[in-house]
Design a protein around this motif. Structure first.
Motif, short mmCIF file in Angstrom:
data_model
loop_
_atom_site.label_atom_id
_atom_site.label_comp_id
_atom_site.label_asym_id
_atom_site.label_seq_id
_atom_site.Cartn_x
_atom_site.Cartn_y
_atom_site.Cartn_z
N LEU A 169 0.83 -1.20 0.00
CA LEU A 169 0.00 0.00 0.00
C LEU A 169 0.87 1.25 0.00
N PRO A 170 0.65 2.15 -0.97
CA PRO A 170 1.31 3.46 -0.91
C PRO A 170 0.49 4.39 -0.02
N ALA A 171 0.93 4.62 1.19
CA ALA A 171 0.18 5.44 2.15
C ALA A 171 0.62 6.90 2.00
N THR A 172 -0.01 7.58 1.06
CA THR A 172 0.30 8.99 0.82
C THR A 172 -0.24 9.85 1.97
N HIS A 173 0.22 11.08 2.04
CA HIS A 173 -0.26 12.00 3.08
C HIS A 173 -1.78 12.12 3.03
N VAL A 191 0.45 10.11 13.34
CA VAL A 191 1.49 9.15 13.74
C VAL A 191 0.84 7.86 14.24
N GLU A 192 -0.25 7.99 14.99
CA GLU A 192 -0.96 6.80 15.47
C GLU A 192 -1.50 5.98 14.29
N THR A 193 -2.01 6.66 13.26
CA THR A 193 -2.50 5.98 12.07
C THR A 193 -1.35 5.30 11.33
N LEU A 194 -0.23 5.99 11.18
CA LEU A 194 0.93 5.39 10.52
C LEU A 194 1.41 4.16 11.28
N THR A 195 1.41 4.23 12.60
CA THR A 195 1.83 3.09 13.41
C THR A 195 0.90 1.91 13.18
N ARG A 218 3.06 -4.35 5.01
CA ARG A 218 3.15 -4.10 3.57
C ARG A 218 2.64 -2.70 3.20
N VAL A 219 3.27 -1.72 3.81
CA VAL A 219 2.89 -0.33 3.58
C VAL A 219 4.16 0.50 3.40
N VAL A 220 4.07 1.47 2.50
CA VAL A 220 5.17 2.41 2.26
C VAL A 220 4.64 3.79 2.58
N PHE A 221 5.36 4.53 3.45
CA PHE A 221 4.90 5.88 3.76
C PHE A 221 6.08 6.81 4.01
N HIS A 222 5.75 8.08 3.99
CA HIS A 222 6.74 9.13 4.25
C HIS A 222 6.91 9.27 5.75
N ALA A 223 8.15 9.47 6.19
CA ALA A 223 8.43 9.62 7.61
C ALA A 223 7.64 10.79 8.17
#
Length: 178
Positions: free
Chosen positions: A60-64, A94-98, A105-110
């Motif tokens: 999954l590309p987790a864009t902003h 941040v909680e959602t990104l965590t 299987r997720v790619v996201f921006h720091a």
């Protein structure tokens, strides 16, 4: 990748088999201020969907935009195991990104703010930009001024897969930890 495509990709990813046995949870892309990383996130996920045989096309590309939308929706937060009273704003992101990272299987921006729980997720960190102290914890750092921009996502994907298989040989993959 449009927002509609990203959100439909999120639904497919969410409904896919849980990756509790996934060997790696997330790829976090760190960029310097010149780069947004949004396109790179999609390109890395697309590359892994093609070449990571064990990923079953579920990266999954987790864009902003996608992360903000999921973070703002109580139903999606609940499906990801985020408590109802979770904070909004940067802490909620941040909680959602965590939660996304734990699902796998997720790619996201720091994120701009750090969270100890996010740091505990088994992740591969890639830095793209001028080498700086912000990239100190990255497994890979690429200077986009010295590399063809079209190859950056492929390099990240290939190095990630090598890192992943090296981790398997060491016996520290998540599905082997009890």
């Amino acid at each position: 990748m449009t927002a509609i495509t990203s959100f439909s990709t999120f639904h497919q990813w969410l409904l896919a088999e849980s990756t509790a046995v996934a060997p790696a949870c997330a790829i976090i892309i760190h960029t310097d201020s010149r780069l947004t990383g949004e396109c790179l996130i999609a390109e890395v996920a697309e590359y892994l969907n093609e070449y990571d045989d064990e990923g079953d096309g579920c990266w999954l590309p987790a864009t902003h935009e996608l992360v903000a939308r999921v973070s703002a929706d109580a139903n999606y937060r609940q499906l990801l195991g985020i408590p109802e009273n979770s904070p909004e704003g940067p802490e909620g992101i941040v909680e959602t990104l965590t939660a996304l990272g734990k699902r796998g299987r997720v790619v996201f921006h720091a994120p701009e703010t750090s969270d100890p729980e996010l740091d505990q997720i088994k992740t591969f960190h890639a830095g793209v930009g001028q080498i700086s102290t912000a990239f100190a914890k990255c497994h890979l750092t690429l200077n986009p001024d010295l590399i063809d921009p079209k190859s950056i996502a492929h390099i990240i994907g290939d190095v990630f897969l090598e890192w992943l298989h090296w981790d398997f040989r060491r016996g520290t993959a998540l599905h082997q930890i009890e």
